[in-house]
Design a protein around this motif. Structure first.
Motif, mmCIF file in Angstrom:
data_model
loop_
_atom_site.group_PDB
_atom_site.id
_atom_site.type_symbol
_atom_site.label_atom_id
_atom_site.label_comp_id
_atom_site.label_asym_id
_atom_site.label_seq_id
_atom_site.Cartn_x
_atom_site.Cartn_y
_atom_site.Cartn_z
ATOM 1 N N LYS A 194 3.545 -18.701 -2.445
ATOM 2 C CA LYS A 194 3.599 -19.377 -1.152
ATOM 3 C C LYS A 194 4.425 -18.577 -0.148
ATOM 4 N N GLY A 195 5.570 -18.070 -0.605
ATOM 5 C CA GLY A 195 6.440 -17.303 0.283
ATOM 6 C C GLY A 195 5.793 -16.016 0.733
ATOM 7 N N ARG A 196 5.128 -15.328 -0.200
ATOM 8 C CA ARG A 196 4.486 -14.058 0.162
ATOM 9 C C ARG A 196 3.343 -14.282 1.144
ATOM 10 N N LYS A 197 2.578 -15.352 0.948
ATOM 11 C CA LYS A 197 1.469 -15.647 1.867
ATOM 12 C C LYS A 197 1.982 -15.971 3.265
ATOM 13 N N LEU A 198 3.085 -16.726 3.324
ATOM 14 C CA LEU A 198 3.653 -17.066 4.628
ATOM 15 C C LEU A 198 4.155 -15.813 5.335
ATOM 16 N N LEU A 199 4.863 -14.959 4.599
ATOM 17 C CA LEU A 199 5.383 -13.736 5.187
ATOM 18 C C LEU A 199 4.257 -12.803 5.638
ATOM 19 N N ALA A 200 3.176 -12.743 4.856
ATOM 20 C CA ALA A 200 2.074 -11.825 5.155
ATOM 21 C C ALA A 200 1.422 -12.127 6.503
ATOM 22 N N GLN A 201 1.543 -13.349 6.979
ATOM 23 C CA GLN A 201 0.954 -13.710 8.267
ATOM 24 C C GLN A 201 1.747 -13.134 9.445
ATOM 25 N N HIS A 202 3.009 -12.775 9.192
ATOM 26 C CA HIS A 202 3.897 -12.417 10.301
ATOM 27 C C HIS A 202 4.542 -11.036 10.172
ATOM 28 N N PHE A 203 4.370 -10.364 9.053
ATOM 29 C CA PHE A 203 5.125 -9.143 8.775
ATOM 30 C C PHE A 203 4.185 -8.011 8.416
ATOM 31 N N VAL A 204 4.323 -6.874 9.095
ATOM 32 C CA VAL A 204 3.543 -5.684 8.747
ATOM 33 C C VAL A 204 4.510 -4.510 8.651
ATOM 34 N N ALA A 205 4.474 -3.807 7.517
ATOM 35 C CA ALA A 205 5.366 -2.670 7.278
ATOM 36 C C ALA A 205 4.611 -1.643 6.444
ATOM 37 N N ARG A 206 4.262 -0.533 7.070
ATOM 38 C CA ARG A 206 3.484 0.499 6.371
ATOM 39 C C ARG A 206 4.160 1.849 6.542
ATOM 40 N N LYS A 207 4.093 2.666 5.511
ATOM 41 C CA LYS A 207 4.580 4.028 5.627
ATOM 42 C C LYS A 207 3.395 4.942 5.910
ATOM 43 N N ARG A 208 3.677 6.205 6.174
ATOM 44 C CA ARG A 208 2.622 7.120 6.601
ATOM 45 C C ARG A 208 1.528 7.278 5.551
ATOM 46 N N ALA A 209 1.930 7.297 4.283
ATOM 47 C CA ALA A 209 0.928 7.474 3.226
ATOM 48 C C ALA A 209 -0.097 6.354 3.244
ATOM 49 N N ASP A 210 0.284 5.170 3.752
ATOM 50 C CA ASP A 210 -0.636 4.026 3.789
ATOM 51 C C ASP A 210 -1.727 4.200 4.839
ATOM 52 N N VAL A 211 -1.465 4.989 5.870
ATOM 53 C CA VAL A 211 -2.400 5.065 6.991
ATOM 54 C C VAL A 211 -2.874 6.480 7.285
ATOM 55 N N ARG A 212 -2.385 7.464 6.549
ATOM 56 C CA ARG A 212 -2.807 8.849 6.810
ATOM 57 C C ARG A 212 -4.323 8.971 6.714
ATOM 58 N N GLN A 213 -4.906 8.319 5.711
ATOM 59 C CA GLN A 213 -6.364 8.204 5.600
ATOM 60 C C GLN A 213 -6.690 6.713 5.490
ATOM 61 N N TYR A 214 -7.510 6.234 6.388
ATOM 62 C CA TYR A 214 -7.747 4.792 6.490
ATOM 63 C C TYR A 214 -9.238 4.536 6.663
ATOM 64 N N LEU A 215 -9.676 3.387 6.194
ATOM 65 C CA LEU A 215 -11.084 2.970 6.213
ATOM 66 C C LEU A 215 -11.944 3.934 5.380
ATOM 67 N N THR A 216 -11.459 4.259 4.197
ATOM 68 C CA THR A 216 -12.189 5.121 3.268
ATOM 69 C C THR A 216 -12.680 4.287 2.091
ATOM 70 N N LYS A 217 -13.413 4.944 1.189
ATOM 71 C CA LYS A 217 -13.886 4.252 -0.018
ATOM 72 C C LYS A 217 -12.708 3.769 -0.865
ATOM 73 N N GLU A 218 -11.576 4.502 -0.794
ATOM 74 C CA GLU A 218 -10.385 4.076 -1.532
ATOM 75 C C GLU A 218 -9.835 2.751 -1.013
ATOM 76 N N ASP A 219 -10.173 2.419 0.229
ATOM 77 C CA ASP A 219 -9.730 1.142 0.805
ATOM 78 C C ASP A 219 -10.707 0.008 0.495
ATOM 79 N N GLY A 220 -11.751 0.296 -0.307
ATOM 80 C CA GLY A 220 -12.697 -0.735 -0.686
ATOM 81 C C GLY A 220 -13.966 -0.755 0.129
#
Length: 979
Positions: free
Chosen positions: A296-322
């Motif tokens: 419950k706590g993680r779901k509530l936080l996920a609606q309001h909090f975004v924290a990404r490092k460079r490795a998370d977005v260096r390559q985005y919208l690829t097959k590795e992202d589903g």
């Protein structure tokens, strides 16, 4: 009295055609010129000026273009859209091309009735753009009516420029230096926050009780807080008055549950879990108490909090992202790594003797003060630290410190001595008040010490220059190596006198004909706290302009920590040299982050840390603090702040050892001393705990509320409405070629010389790229990366150079009498083997009326879309082709010449019969309106109250901008098909 003309309709006034905008009133029409921009908007009073309805004129049959005409006209039209179709109302009107990952916070925000977000992406990812996207969208939809940005005064002008140039938001600066002028223009009883809907406010100015209450009473309904971690503290830390005031300000702003609040920081934890909880409590009170380990706590936080490092977005919208494939894959060019090198130097015998005498003096003063009382002891302590730090910084800083009275000397108590002395001698990671912190601190605390300190100051002054100052000599050596490898470095110093001294020693001086040890073509400038924030930016731009584009020219910037936060320097510099060690390693990370960020063209940023091997301080700070910080960052991929009190404990132990026990030959004893071991143990425990918490939180709280598939869907919708990067590249190249420009390929795009283009285009480009660039026919660099430096153009629709070119191409296409080359035309006949039967391609502009319900009432908006529709055969018996097939016709190549006379006859017959396709165009417009309605509802699925009342209708008739006929190469018209 009803409006004669509805929003989106065409009218003729002042000798040209205009589009009626939703802001129009019965007696006042607000108009945008057809093919014009927001800068050309005008107001017309129908009672005093002739205004009549206009219908879009059909193409002229004889004005035929070639095979490129349709594609160029389509792109020119879409680039000019200020409010495009798709789920977002603001993207078409802003001057920035967001990366796909930067849409994630926007999608999260649109799912909230009242937007409450903590944006904590890593340094250099683009948090300012993410916050700006949310703000511009809320303002465009009418969900917000005003904006306040709370930030450090040093960053206020940069925020103002970012909002104005990228998002079209004009905001007033509310600073201690501007408030008097602003208040003079107020009516009696009026608040300046009522008069100015958009403001950028100094947090330190507005937090005082005198100004805070007025701000809270009249605060806008949307607030962005930059460096939000400086506004909270942990529960177990001694809280400064400044932090208390900042936190109280934010607490009262956040109390209004209807106010949109965006907190922005790259360091939400600051090493303390309770500080993170207090920050979350400002976003949503429940988050300060909820169990974040629970689902419950993680779901509530996920609606309001975004924290990404460079490795998370260096390559985005690829097959590795589903995703099913990599067709939408986006690769962001962050530097892959920082190359660290620690370089040492030794003191000259004369400097060694001066430092020993200074240590002896400071040691005596501390010992004497210990017996005089706690106040005297603290004054002596801060004076000693000031003396030691300036001594190892530079002879110039040492001399000034020795001649200056200590700021702590006037303290009436030990606590006041700490408050006055600490800011000038420590390097707090959480200080958002860097202004004035780079002045050289004073060391004089008693009247009878003047002659002794004056003698030390005279000796320090005599050590200036590389002969006796071996630290400067080492700097010159390492700068030469960086410059030889093609780097343009920033040298960071702690104190203003040091920065000015280095600039004086390193710069060329035409008046005295002094040659720089770095070479005649190396331009050196210093930027310190003596300059205002805007003057600092101007000085940097002057430095870049003076160095110019000469391959042999190099830039060296000498700076204090007034530039260590918030200022983006990646376009001009690509290396950092730490001349003075900061006593909190987070400051090093902030310095390096000025160049190691999105838009840096170098794959490897170099970092050199210069430290004294034998001064008793630098080596210990480097070993205990700096290297530990680097290792944690390397292991986690992000920076973890060392708690200020822990860092101070270690450096205090080093200074204490140096003053009371340290002598040459006894250095190893430091690590055996009880005070050091205890301080280091406390630091190690707290820092490791903070790193473990950060690692766990990045895993537990990873951004999962928005799936990459959802982002991919909206990216596709945006590109369908506004065009993609490949389309812009083709448009710019083909248009400039056709207009007579000289193009040359480069590593990351191409350059264009525009002196041979029509005068109308040259005149339009001059204010954008500079009149001198056009007049002297200098190449304009076009880059494939959206992150470009000054004087460069990005191959994206939002770039001002691209917009100027598109406006010229569109206006020339619409005006058959225009002078010069006209790359795009409104009609054309092409004989090609890409079709087997006669096929007609229509470029159709649709306008949609949107009613957007919001908390502030309904807002009327007009959106535009350009679509390609194709049919086979005659208009009355049209066989309509799939959308993809229509787009493919843009690539059809002419395989045979088409006689001009027969082409004109064919086009005349088609145009005469186009009325037959009106029912289809209108039904297709209704389908597009339904899709637009659905896309708005889709991105707002969690806010049912906002979605209710939304309506979208297509304006009729649609405008046929272009008609293009493709004839099969083997037979003009198959049997049975009439013209």
């Amino acid at each position: 009295m009803a409006l004669t003309y509805s929003a989106g309709s065409l009218v003729t006034a002042r000798g040209r055609e205009w589009v009626v905008l939703p802001e129009s009133e019965p007696d006042l029409l607000v108009l945008r010129p057809l093919g014009g921009s927001d800068d050309d908007i005008a107001a017309v009073f129908p009672a005093f000026e002739t205004v009549r309805g206009a219908e879009f004129a059909p193409p002229v049959p004889g004005d035929l273009g070639d095979q490129r005409a349709a594609g160029l006209l389509r792109t020119a039209l879409r680039v000019g859209f200020r409010s495009g179709a798709g789920p977002f109302r603001s993207l078409a009107g802003i001057a920035v091309e967001p990366r796909a990952y930067q849409l994630v916070p926007l999608l999260m925000a649109l799912r909230q009735k009242t937007v409450r977000m903590l944006i904590s992406d890593d340094v250099g990812i683009g948090k300012t753009v993410e916050a700006g996207l949310i703000a511009s969208e809320l303002l465009a939809q009418g969900e917000a009516t005003g904006l306040a940005v709370l930030c450090s005064p040093a960053l206020a002008e940069q925020w103002q420029q970012e909002l104005r140039t990228k998002f079209g938001i004009d905001a007033e600066l509310v600073l201690s230096s501007t408030v008097s002028r602003l208040e003079r223009g107020l009516d009696l009883g009026q608040s300046l926050f009522d008069k100015y809907p958009h403001v950028i406010v100094s947090t330190d100015f507005i937090k005082s009780t005198r100004h805070r209450d007025d701000f809270v009473r009249h605060c806008p309904d949307l607030v962005i807080v930059d460096e939000a971690h400086t506004c909270v503290t942990s529960d177990d830390t001694k809280v400064s008055t400044q932090n208390q005031l900042r936190h109280e300000l934010l607490r009262r702003v956040a109390e209004d549950a209807e106010r949109h609040l965006l907190l922005v920081t790259a360091t939400p934890h600051s090493g303390k879990e309770s500080a993170f909880r207090n920050l979350l409590g400002l976003v949503k009170p429940e988050l300060a108490r909820v169990d974040l380990d629970s689902e419950k706590g993680r779901k509530l936080l996920a609606q309001h909090f975004v924290a990404r490092k460079r490795a998370d977005v260096r390559q985005y919208l690829t097959k590795e992202d589903g995703l099913a494939d990599d067709s939408l894959a986006e690769r962001t060019a962050f530097p892959s790594d920082r190359y660290f090198k620690d370089e040492t130097y030794k003191l000259s015998p004369e400097y060694r003797a001066l430092l020993d005498d200074a240590i002896a003096y400071a040691s005596e003063r501390v010992e004497e003060a210990d017996g005089q009382g706690r106040r005297e002891a603290r004054i002596a302590w801060w004076s000693a630290i000031a003396l030691l730090r300036s001594m190892v910084s530079s002879p110039r800083a040492a001399a000034q410190t020795l001649r200056t009275r200590s700021a702590a000397a006037v303290a009436a108590s030990a606590e006041e001595a700490d408050r006055l002395g600490a800011p000038l001698t420590s390097d707090s990671a959480d200080s958002d008040a860097l202004e004035g912190m780079d002045v050289a601190p004073g060391a004089e605390t008693e009247e009878n010490a003047g002659s002794r300190l004056a003698e030390l100051a005279q000796r320090a002054k005599a050590l200036e220059g590389p002969a006796q100052d071996l630290k400067l000599k080492a700097l010159i050596k390492h700068l030469k190596a960086l410059l030889a490898d093609g780097y343009n470095p920033i040298v960071f110093c702690r104190y203003i006198p040091t920065a000015e001294y280095l600039a004086e020693q390193l710069a060329n001086d035409p008046e005295t004909k002094k040659r720089s040890p770095l070479g005649a073509k190396t331009v050196v400038r210093a930027v310190t706290g003596t300059l205002s924030p805007q003057q600092r930016i101007d000085r940097i731009e002057e430095l870049a302009a003076e160095a110019g584009e000469d391959a042999a020219a190099r830039r060296v910037l000498i700076a204090t920590d007034c530039l260590s936060e918030g200022v983006n320097l990646q376009h001009h510099f690509d290396a950092v040299l730490h001349y003075d060690l900061a006593w909190n390693p987070t400051r090093h990370d902030q310095r390096e982050g000025r160049v190691d960020r999105y838009g840096q063209k170098r794959d490897e940023v170099r970092v050199i840390t210069l430290y004294g091997d034998d001064n008793g301080i630098d080596g210990k700070v480097l070993e205990v603090l700096i290297k530990k910080h680097r290792q944690i960052k390397k292991d986690l991929g992000i920076s973890v702040s060392v708690p200020d009190e822990m860092s101070t404990g270690v450096t205090d132990a080093i200074v204490e050892w140096l003053l009371l026990r340290g002598r040459q030959g006894q250095q190893e004893a430091l690590f055996e001393s009880d005070s050091f071991q205890q301080s280091f143990a406390d630091l190690e425990q707290d820092w490791n705990s903070a790193a473990d918490r950060e690692k766990a939180s990045r895993s537990r709280f990873a951004q999962r509320s928005i799936h990459p598939e959802e982002v991919a869907r909206e990216v596709t919708a945006v590109r369908e409405a506004l065009g993609g990067a490949g389309e812009i590249d083709t448009f710019v190249r083909e248009s400039l070629n056709a207009l007579g420009a000289v193009l040359r390929d480069s590593d990351d795009g191409f350059t264009a010389q525009v002196r041979g283009t029509p005068m109308g285009l040259q005149d339009a480009l001059a204010p954008v790229v500079g009149a001198e660039t056009v007049e002297r026919d200098r190449p304009i660099p076009f880059r494939s990366s959206p992150a470009v430096g000054r004087g460069e153009a990005a191959l994206v629709r939002t770039d001002p150079v691209v917009g100027t070119l598109a406006s010229h191409v569109l206006n020339a296409a619409l005006d058959t009498q225009a002078d010069g080359a006209r790359p795009a035309r409104r009609c054309g006949v092409v004989t090609t083997d890409a079709v087997t039967t006669r096929t007609t391609l229509l470029l159709v502009r649709y306008r949609f009326h949107l009613t957007l319900p919001s908390r502030n009432g309904e807002k009327q908006v007009v959106a535009e879309d350009a679509r390609l529709l194709a049919f086979e055969g005659a208009p009355r018996n049209a066989v309509w082709l799939p959308q993809q097939r229509a787009v493919e016709l843009l690539d059809a190549q002419a395989t045979e010449n088409t006689a001009a006379a027969s082409g004109e006859r064919m086009m005349t017959r088609i145009l005469d019969q186009l009325g037959e396709v009106t029912p289809y165009l209108e039904s297709y417009g209704d389908e597009l309106a339904a899709e637009l309605d659905a896309s708005h509802r889709r991105v707002r699925t969690a806010s049912g109250e906002i979605v209710r009342g939304l309506s979208v209708t297509a304006q009729k008739p649609a405008d046929i901008l272009g008609t293009y006929v493709y004839l099969p190469a083997t037979a003009s018209v198959p049997a049975g098909v009439s013209a």
